[in-house]
Design a protein around this motif. Structure first.
Motif, PDB file in Angstrom:
ATOM      1  N   SER A  12     -21.664 -20.025  14.837  1.00 10.05           N
ATOM      2  CA  SER A  12     -20.292 -19.709  14.429  1.00 10.05           C
ATOM      3  C   SER A  12     -20.127 -20.038  12.943  1.00 10.05           C
ATOM      4  CB  SER A  12     -19.318 -20.537  15.273  1.00 10.05           C
ATOM      5  OG  SER A  12     -18.099 -20.692  14.579  1.00 10.05           O
ATOM      6  N   THR A  14     -17.462 -20.523  11.284  1.00 11.74           N
ATOM      7  CA  THR A  14     -16.451 -21.559  11.048  1.00 11.74           C
ATOM      8  C   THR A  14     -16.971 -22.941  11.447  1.00 11.74           C
ATOM      9  OG1 THR A  14     -15.533 -20.918  13.184  1.00 11.74           O
ATOM     10  CG2 THR A  14     -14.415 -20.077  11.227  1.00 11.74           C
ATOM     11  N   ILE A  15     -17.610 -23.016  12.592  1.00 11.36           N
ATOM     12  CA  ILE A  15     -18.062 -24.329  13.073  1.00 11.36           C
ATOM     13  C   ILE A  15     -19.257 -24.814  12.238  1.00 11.36           C
ATOM     14  CG2 ILE A  15     -18.917 -25.614  15.102  1.00 11.36           C
ATOM     15  CD1 ILE A  15     -15.968 -24.638  15.309  1.00 11.36           C
ATOM     16  N   SER A  35     -11.555 -24.021   4.577  1.00  3.35           N
ATOM     17  CA  SER A  35     -12.362 -23.222   5.503  1.00  3.35           C
ATOM     18  C   SER A  35     -11.918 -23.319   6.954  1.00  3.35           C
ATOM     19  CB  SER A  35     -13.830 -23.589   5.371  1.00  3.35           C
ATOM     20  OG  SER A  35     -13.991 -24.944   5.646  1.00  3.35           O
ATOM     21  N   LEU A  36     -11.638 -24.504   7.445  1.00  3.66           N
ATOM     22  CA  LEU A  36     -11.474 -24.606   8.890  1.00  3.66           C
ATOM     23  C   LEU A  36     -10.032 -24.399   9.335  1.00  3.66           C
ATOM     24  CD1 LEU A  36     -13.269 -25.145  11.368  1.00  3.66           C
ATOM     25  CD2 LEU A  36     -12.354 -27.458  11.358  1.00  3.66           C
ATOM     26  N   GLY A  37      -9.884 -23.702  10.441  1.00  2.00           N
ATOM     27  CA  GLY A  37      -8.563 -23.462  11.006  1.00  2.00           C
ATOM     28  C   GLY A  37      -8.183 -24.574  11.956  1.00  2.00           C
ATOM     29  N   LYS A  98     -11.244 -21.612  24.096  1.00  2.00           N
ATOM     30  CA  LYS A  98     -12.443 -20.823  23.771  1.00  2.00           C
ATOM     31  C   LYS A  98     -13.243 -20.533  25.041  1.00  2.00           C
ATOM     32  CE  LYS A  98     -14.455 -21.787  19.636  1.00  2.00           C
ATOM     33  NZ  LYS A  98     -15.409 -22.384  18.669  1.00  2.00           N
ATOM     34  N   TRP A 122     -11.591 -12.733  14.662  1.00  2.00           N
ATOM     35  CA  TRP A 122     -12.178 -14.084  14.738  1.00  2.00           C
ATOM     36  C   TRP A 122     -13.675 -14.036  15.088  1.00  2.00           C
ATOM     37  CZ3 TRP A 122     -12.614 -17.264  19.597  1.00  2.00           C
ATOM     38  CH2 TRP A 122     -13.032 -18.575  19.315  1.00  2.00           C
ATOM     39  N   VAL A 123     -14.411 -14.959  14.495  1.00  4.03           N
ATOM     40  CA  VAL A 123     -15.875 -14.932  14.531  1.00  4.03           C
ATOM     41  C   VAL A 123     -16.495 -14.948  15.943  1.00  4.03           C
ATOM     42  CG1 VAL A 123     -16.074 -16.014  12.255  1.00  4.03           C
ATOM     43  CG2 VAL A 123     -16.029 -17.472  14.263  1.00  4.03           C
ATOM     44  N   ASN A 172      -6.073 -14.163  13.451  1.00  2.00           N
ATOM     45  CA  ASN A 172      -7.035 -14.888  12.650  1.00  2.00           C
ATOM     46  C   ASN A 172      -8.110 -13.854  12.298  1.00  2.00           C
ATOM     47  OD1 ASN A 172      -9.051 -16.535  11.670  1.00  2.00           O
ATOM     48  ND2 ASN A 172      -9.416 -17.650  13.576  1.00  2.00           N
ATOM     49  N   TYR A 203      -2.076 -18.369  18.176  1.00  2.00           N
ATOM     50  CA  TYR A 203      -1.246 -18.662  16.983  1.00  2.00           C
ATOM     51  C   TYR A 203       0.219 -18.303  17.196  1.00  2.00           C
ATOM     52  CZ  TYR A 203      -5.691 -19.462  14.751  1.00  2.00           C
ATOM     53  OH  TYR A 203      -6.938 -19.966  14.451  1.00  2.00           O
ATOM     54  N   LYS A 233      -3.601 -25.402  18.152  1.00  2.00           N
ATOM     55  CA  LYS A 233      -2.956 -25.057  16.881  1.00  2.00           C
ATOM     56  C   LYS A 233      -1.481 -25.460  16.893  1.00  2.00           C
ATOM     57  CE  LYS A 233      -6.838 -22.750  16.344  1.00  2.00           C
ATOM     58  NZ  LYS A 233      -7.960 -23.103  15.526  1.00  2.00           N
ATOM     59  N   TYR A 318      -3.548 -18.869   7.824  1.00  2.00           N
ATOM     60  CA  TYR A 318      -4.612 -18.216   7.068  1.00  2.00           C
ATOM     61  C   TYR A 318      -4.029 -17.214   6.090  1.00  2.00           C
ATOM     62  CZ  TYR A 318      -7.241 -19.899  11.098  1.00  2.00           C
ATOM     63  OH  TYR A 318      -7.776 -20.685  12.078  1.00  2.00           O
TER      64      TYR A 318
HETATM   65  N1  GLU Z   1     -10.489 -20.985  15.259  1.00  2.00           N
HETATM   66  C1  GLU Z   1     -10.588 -21.832  14.111  1.00  2.00           C
HETATM   67  C2  GLU Z   1     -11.133 -21.095  12.916  1.00  2.00           C
HETATM   68  O1  GLU Z   1     -11.264 -19.894  12.938  1.00  2.00           O
HETATM   69  C3  GLU Z   1     -11.379 -23.071  14.445  1.00  2.00           C
HETATM   70  C4  GLU Z   1     -12.855 -22.934  14.470  1.00  2.00           C
HETATM   71  C5  GLU Z   1     -13.348 -21.991  15.525  1.00  2.00           C
HETATM   72  O2  GLU Z   1     -13.142 -22.253  16.685  1.00  2.00           O
HETATM   73  O3  GLU Z   1     -13.874 -20.955  15.115  1.00  2.00           O
HETATM   74  O4  GLU Z   1     -11.380 -21.714  11.906  1.00  2.00           O
END
Ligand code: GLU
Length: 383
Positions: A12, A14-15, A35-37, A98, A122-123, A172, A203, A233, A318
């Motif tokens: 990921s 983001t992670i 960077s991080l949500g 998730k 989202w990723v 996102n 969100y 969130k 974001y």
């Molecule tokens: N969803 C948030 C983000 O896009 C947290 C990290 C993740 O789960 O991808 O940054």
């Protein structure tokens, strides 16, 4: 040897960034992180007090696999009252958000079948498809139209293998909300082509203008919609890993079977925290007001940077500006900002091909950091 399924899953973005930044911070580097949500607020004290008290009362054991009944009832009530969705407790499965998305894919997609996912989006929507052996297919969000659905494009992506459309509103990484026209396009397609809808509404509480509409509230859509939401969130509870899925009773039963053999149940204390969070609108509202101030700050700051073209997001924390700088792509640009200016962002390409030439800035960071980050970005001229 590692299985073909797991080999097909990429890390990921983001992670991975989170892991890297934690390493850099441990080494004493002062990175300004966009960077991080993840909300930077503490989890509200009344939520923690309640969950801790429940732990002392002995609520540290298994719960029913689909979640404690009070919580399932309260989530259903919330969706009835606020979202106009005819949910009952039997339509709710309590699970980390998730994981809820993973369960949704697993429940409705056979291997090689296709799910339509937003581009940019989202990723993890892509990789979770790989994880269940399904095929993710991007549909375009139209940037010139505030990232709304492009009817022609999405229609062209549907074929006999398509089983589901995933929507994420508020979105996102774009921060936009799908309007009624976009939702109606999705509704008509789902009904005409007999598709499921997965609606990720994580969100929904972080909205500055307009209101998010739950697509499951549309006539005839409840049975074919899987709604996913959670508390990470809205109540700064990311580490508690707690959320839920709302769907038809039959789908919830199948998901529950999988949950029984994997998680068993969501963490008991997190479920109590969620129960309390549903009564706590006030803390959530205060956080959103702070995000609103930060939105103004980052929007006006980025607007002044010559290489960056920015629109104000309606929702989320974001902002997703387009940039044009010395011909760099988004990965190169994000690396340059990190190396030279010590600012971390997520490269737009991580969110799909349409995300190229964009960067995602998360403004879930202090006003002070935003001001410092913008100051550093002003140095782009001299690099
Ligand atoms: N969803 C948030 C983000 O896009 C947290 C990290 C993740 O789960 O991808 O940054």
């Amino acid at each position: 040897m590692v299985s073909e399924v797991v080999k097909a899953v990429s890390p990921s973005a983001t992670i991975n960034l989170l892991n890297k930044e934690m390493e850099l911070k441990n080494k004493g580097e002062k990175i300004i992180s966009f960077s991080l949500g993840e909300p930077d607020f503490s989890t509200p004290k009344k939520i923690l007090d309640f969950a801790i008290q429940k732990m002392y009362e002995g609520k540290t054991h298994y719960t029913p696999s689909a979640g404690i009944m009070d919580l399932r009832q309260k989530i259903a009530q919330k969706y009835k009252n606020e979202n106009n969705v005819i949910a009952e407790a039997k339509n709710v499965l309590v699970t980390p958000t998730k994981f809820g998305i993973y369960l949704s894919y697993l429940t409705i997609l056979n291997p090689t079948e296709e799910i339509l996912i937003p581009d940019p989006g989202w990723v993890s929507y892509v990789e979770i498809a790989h994880l269940v052996g399904a095929r993710p297919v991007f549909y375009k969000l139209n940037e010139n139209n505030g990232f709304q659905i492009d009817e022609e494009d999405i229609k062209n992506k549907i074929n006999s293998k398509t089983r589901a459309i995933l929507i994420n509103s508020p979105s996102n990484p774009t921060g936009s909300i799908l309007n009624n026209e976009s939702l109606k396009i999705i509704r008509d397609l789902a009904i005409d082509k007999n598709l499921y809808i997965i609606s990720d509404e994580i969100y929904e509480k972080i909205v500055y203008e307009g209101k998010n509409i739950s697509i499951a509230s549309f006539d005839d859509l409840f049975e074919r919609t899987i709604t996913v939401n959670g508390f990470s969130k809205s109540h700064a509870m990311t580490g508690l890993r707690i959320g839920y899925v709302i769907a038809s009773e039959q789908i919830i039963k199948f998901m529950d079977n999988v949950q029984q053999h994997t998680l068993t149940c969501a963490a008991s204390f997190s479920q109590y925290a969620a129960l309390k969070a549903l009564d706590d609108e006030e803390d959530s509202r205060i956080m959103v007001e702070e995000f609103r101030k930060r939105r103004e700050l980052i929007y006006s700051g980025l607007s002044k940077i010559p290489y960056i073209y920015v629109k104000k997001p309606q929702a989320t924390f974001y902002i997703f500006p387009r940039f044009s700088y010395k011909g760099l792509n988004s990965m190169q640009m994000a690396n340059l900002l990190l190396e030279k200016l010590k600012i971390s962002t997520v490269p737009g390409i991580s969110f799909g091909p349409s995300g190229e030439n964009h960067l995602r800035f998360s403004f879930s960071t202090s006003q002070e950091n935003i001001i410092e980050g913008i100051k550093r970005l002003e140095m782009l001229n001299d690099l």
